[in-house]
Scaffold this active site. Structure first.
Site, short mmCIF file in Angstrom:
data_model
loop_
_atom_site.label_atom_id
_atom_site.label_comp_id
_atom_site.label_asym_id
_atom_site.label_seq_id
_atom_site.Cartn_x
_atom_site.Cartn_y
_atom_site.Cartn_z
N ASP A 114 0.84 -1.19 0.00
CA ASP A 114 0.00 0.00 0.00
C ASP A 114 0.89 1.25 0.00
OD1 ASP A 114 -3.06 0.77 0.48
OD2 ASP A 114 -1.90 2.03 1.83
N HIS A 284 -7.18 -6.79 -0.10
CA HIS A 284 -6.01 -5.91 -0.17
C HIS A 284 -4.90 -6.30 0.81
CE1 HIS A 284 -3.71 -2.36 -0.93
NE2 HIS A 284 -4.03 -1.74 0.19
#
Length: 308
Positions: A114, A284
Site C-alpha cells: 500500500d 487488499h
C-alpha cells in the site's frame, strides 16, 4: 503506544533520527537486510504473521512511516506545507535510506504494501544505489492511479480524494469516531468484507494509530502529498524515462487490485521491465488475509542469490 501488545517478541526496538523525523522500527533476524514497509490505515504490525519466517532468512527492519504508529509527526496538528513535500514518498524514502544507513546497511532489499509500496518504488527510483531488490505489493504507481481514474475507482477508492481534501474537513470527520473509521476501512478492503483476517492484538495497533489528532492529520497529509507532490514526482520520472532495473517482484490481490481496470503486472512493466509477479487470493491485505501464499511468493525471491 507503549502499552500496546508486542507482536514481535525477540525483536529490538530502535528509534532513529532522520532529516525531519524520528522513525521507530523493530529489528530482528539474520541474513541480508530487508526493509518491510506498511500501508494505510496500518502500522509496522501488518507484517507480524510472516515476519517470524522471514527473519530466518533476512535481517528485518520494520519501521513505522513518518506520521504513523510510534514514529514522529513532522507537522503539528493542521499545519501544512505548500507543496506537501513533508509527507511525500520522496521524504519517506529518505527516512528509510537514513534509517538503514544508521543501522549499518548501505544496500538492502525493500518490500512495501500500500503506501509503503509507494515509498519503496520511490526509494528505488531516487536512490537506486541502495536498493538491491524491490517488492511492491498490491498497488499501481501513483501517477497511473490518477491517470486511470474512472467512476468505479472514484467509488471504490474514495479515500484518495476524501483524505486529500483541504484541512480540516477529513480530519474533523474522522476524529468523530476514528476507531469506527479504521474498522470500516480495513473490513471494506478485505475479501470477506469483515475484520476476520486481523488478529485482535493487531487491530489494537491500527485503532490506536488514529486516536491522536496529529496522526489523523498526518495520514491526510500523506494523501494530500499523493495528489500533488507524489503525482508530479512520478510524472517527472516517467517523462525522463526512468526505469527500475533491479530485480522486482509485484504481488497483487485477486479481490482488490485485480478488480481494477488495469492489469497491474503490465503497468509495472513500464516502470520495471524485468518485473515478475503473482496473484494472491485475498483482498487488499495479502499478508494478513493469506499469509501462507504471500510468504510462499516472497521467500524464493528474497533468498535467490542472497549474497549478491
Amino acid at each position: 503506544m507503549n502499552d500496546l501488545p508486542d507482536l514481535y517478541p525477540g525483536f529490538a526496538t530502535r528509534r532513529l533520527k532522520t532529516t525531519g523525523a524520528e522513525i521507530q522500527a523493530r529489528v530482528g533476524g539474520s541474513g541480508p537486510p530487508l526493509v518491510l514497509l506498511h500501508g494505510y490505515p496500518q502500522t509496522h504490525v501488518c507484517w507480524h504473521k510472516i515476519a517470524g519466517e522471514l527473519a530466518r532468512h533476512a535481517t528485518l527492519v520494520i519501521p513505522d512511516l513518518r506520521g504513523y504508529g510510534a514514529s514522529s509527526c513532522p507537522l503539528s496538528t493542521l499545519a501544512t506545507d505548500p507543496d506537501h513535500e513533508v509527507y511525500s514518498k520522496r521524504a519517506m524514502a529518505r527516512d528509510i535510506r537514513d534509517v538503514m544507513a544508521a543501522l549499518g546497511h548501505s544496500r538492502f532489499m525493500v518490500a512495501g504494501h500500500d503506501r509503503g509500496a509507494r515509498v519503496a518504488y520511490r526509494l528505488a527510483l531516487d536512490h537506486p544505489e541502495v536498493v538491491t531488490k524491490l517488492m511492491p505489493l498490491d498497488i499501481l504507481p501513483t501517477i497511473d492511479v490518477w491517470d486511470g481514474w474512472r467512476w468505479q475507482a472514484a467509488i471504490n477508492s474514495y479515500h484518495w480524494s476524501f483524505l486529500a481534501q483541504p484541512a480540516p474537513l477529513p480530519e474533523t470527520l474522522i476524529a468523530a469516531n476514528p476507531a469506527s473509521y479504521v474498522d470500516h476501512t480495513l473490513a471494506s478492503w478485505t475479501m470477506t468484507k469483515s475484520l476476520a483476517a486481523f488478529a485482535p492484538r493487531a487491530l489494537q495497533h491500527y485503532r490506536a494509530a488514529l486516536l491522536a489528532p496529529e496522526r489523523i492529520h498526518a495520514v491526510c497529509e500523506d494523501y494530500r502529498a499523493g495528489a500533488t507532490y507524489d503525482r508530479l514526482a512520478d510524472a517527472a520520472s516517467r517523462d525522463t524515462g526512468a526505469k527500475i532495473s533491479i530485480p522486482t517482484l509485484h504481488l497483487w490481490s485477486s479481490d482488490y487490485l485485480a478488480k481494477g481496470t488495469a492489469i497491474s503486472l503490465d503497468v509495472w512493466r513500464r516502470w520495471a521491465p524485468g518485473v515478475v509477479g503473482a496473484e494472491i487470493r485475498s483482498g487488499h491485505f495479502l499478508m494478513e488475509e493469506n499469509p501462507a501464499d504471500s510468504l510462499a511468493a516472497l521467500l524464493p525471491f528474497i533468498t535467490a542469490d542472497a549474497a549478491g
